[in-house]
Design an enzyme around this catalytic site. Sequence first.
Site, PDB file in Angstrom:
ATOM      1  N   ASP A   1      -7.079   4.423  -5.029  1.00 56.14           N
ATOM      2  CA  ASP A   1      -7.513   4.311  -3.720  1.00 56.14           C
ATOM      3  C   ASP A   1      -8.278   5.494  -3.428  1.00 56.14           C
ATOM      4  O   ASP A   1      -8.406   6.359  -4.419  1.00 56.14           O
ATOM      5  CB  ASP A   1      -6.616   3.763  -2.743  1.00 56.14           C
TER       6      ASP A   1
ATOM      7  N   LYS B   1       0.809  -1.018   0.035  1.00 57.62           N
ATOM      8  CA  LYS B   1      -0.087  -0.216  -0.166  1.00 57.62           C
ATOM      9  C   LYS B   1       0.908   1.449   0.174  1.00 57.62           C
ATOM     10  O   LYS B   1       1.995   1.243   0.521  1.00 57.62           O
ATOM     11  CB  LYS B   1      -0.894   0.012   1.170  1.00 57.62           C
TER      12      LYS B   1
END
Length: 451
Positions: free
Chosen positions: A166, A126
């Site tokens: 995201d 991430k």
Amino acid sequence: MHSQTEQVYQQVLSRDPNEREFQQAVYTFLLSIDKIIDELPEVTYHRVLERMVEPERVVMFRVPWMDDEGKCQVNRGFRVQMSSAIGPYKGGLRLHPSVNLSIMKFLAFEQVFKNSLTGLPMGGGKGGSDFNPKGKSDNEVMRFCQSFMTELCRHIGPDTDVPAGDIGVGAREIGYLYGQYKRIKNEFAGVLTGKGIEYGGSFIRPEATGYGLVYLSEAILRDKKMDFNGATCLVSGSGNVAQFTVEKINALGGKVITLSDSSGMIIDEAGIDSEKLSFVKTLKNVKRGRIKEYAEKYGVPYIERNNSEPNPLWNIKADYAFPCATQNEILKEDALNLVKNGIKLVGEGANMPCSIESEEILTSSGVLLAPAKAANAGGVAVSGLEMSQNSQRLRWTPEKVDQELKGIMNNIYKNISEAAETYSKKDNFIDGANIAGFMKVSRAMIAQGYV
């Protein structure tokens, strides 16, 4: 908690004392693994858990960029490469003022097991920055993305690490990031997913997380002889995940009556139909406006958010609830309100939207809880399918991608349901998702030695 899992958790508390989100993610995971640790002596012998809670690599860097007034601004960038045990690192990039190392590590940790559940060969990672794209011009966003990618490109690649979008990273941002990667590397490679259809993207990628959430929820409900037809649903958020959750619920005959953003929420008792949803998509994706404008256009109630009080969105009578905004948006009082108002299922569209205490309240009250690791895996599943299409230089039809997505989500439900019944108890999908994801990753780690 078992002495082994307790030792791992205490180690995390000691090493990462200020990382609350990461601590919460690890604790919830270990509560599930605690139930099976005695049956897995090889996990203890090879110190698998100790290795799982340590990222393989953390990259943190400064991101200088020029605003429209010619002033240099500086943000902080991150990429947490958590695990490559079953494939290249895979996970989104988030642009939001709240981004810090704790949030990046928690998201990367969750991503490892989420990706494992899809059945596709993807590790977990991430990244992102505390840059806020809201209120910025296209040129400012472009200059930021170009500076961010100038550093990030050293650490990613189609067989190393494949980021995606995201919160705060949509089609515009992915385009700018990909353009800069291509300029620096002089190659057209499948290094980002969520790309535009025109340059290597996949159909159904924008819809995937919301659609997948509803597909998994539909599978759970089917087992209980329930469905969406005629059901009233609560959805939080108003971004990509929320929008396509509403779209798919409508297609299955349900009615969504709420949406929200960081400022407040709307309640539309008539339901957010396709025309109203089209307005929301334009409002949020094109105009980058606030959900309050929906209330003004359609004459429905708007409630401002007061962070010191329980969220009123979760205090409305309905059948099913879908938190699609952010982590820890459902706290103790919110969970009690959901139970009081007869909610039968909570599907987690956001990452870790329920606090530990609220999860316990919901599950002990008989509410079916579809955990984020499983429920919002649709996005990364289609990202994995995009990687496959890029490798083959093919583009699949929307129908084929949607069919593959539905098959993956149904298979995830089958795996977490069986794991729950085998290792924990029936319908404990939190344990089922944690254990099913863990088993695959741990076997791969042990097979590859101490890496």
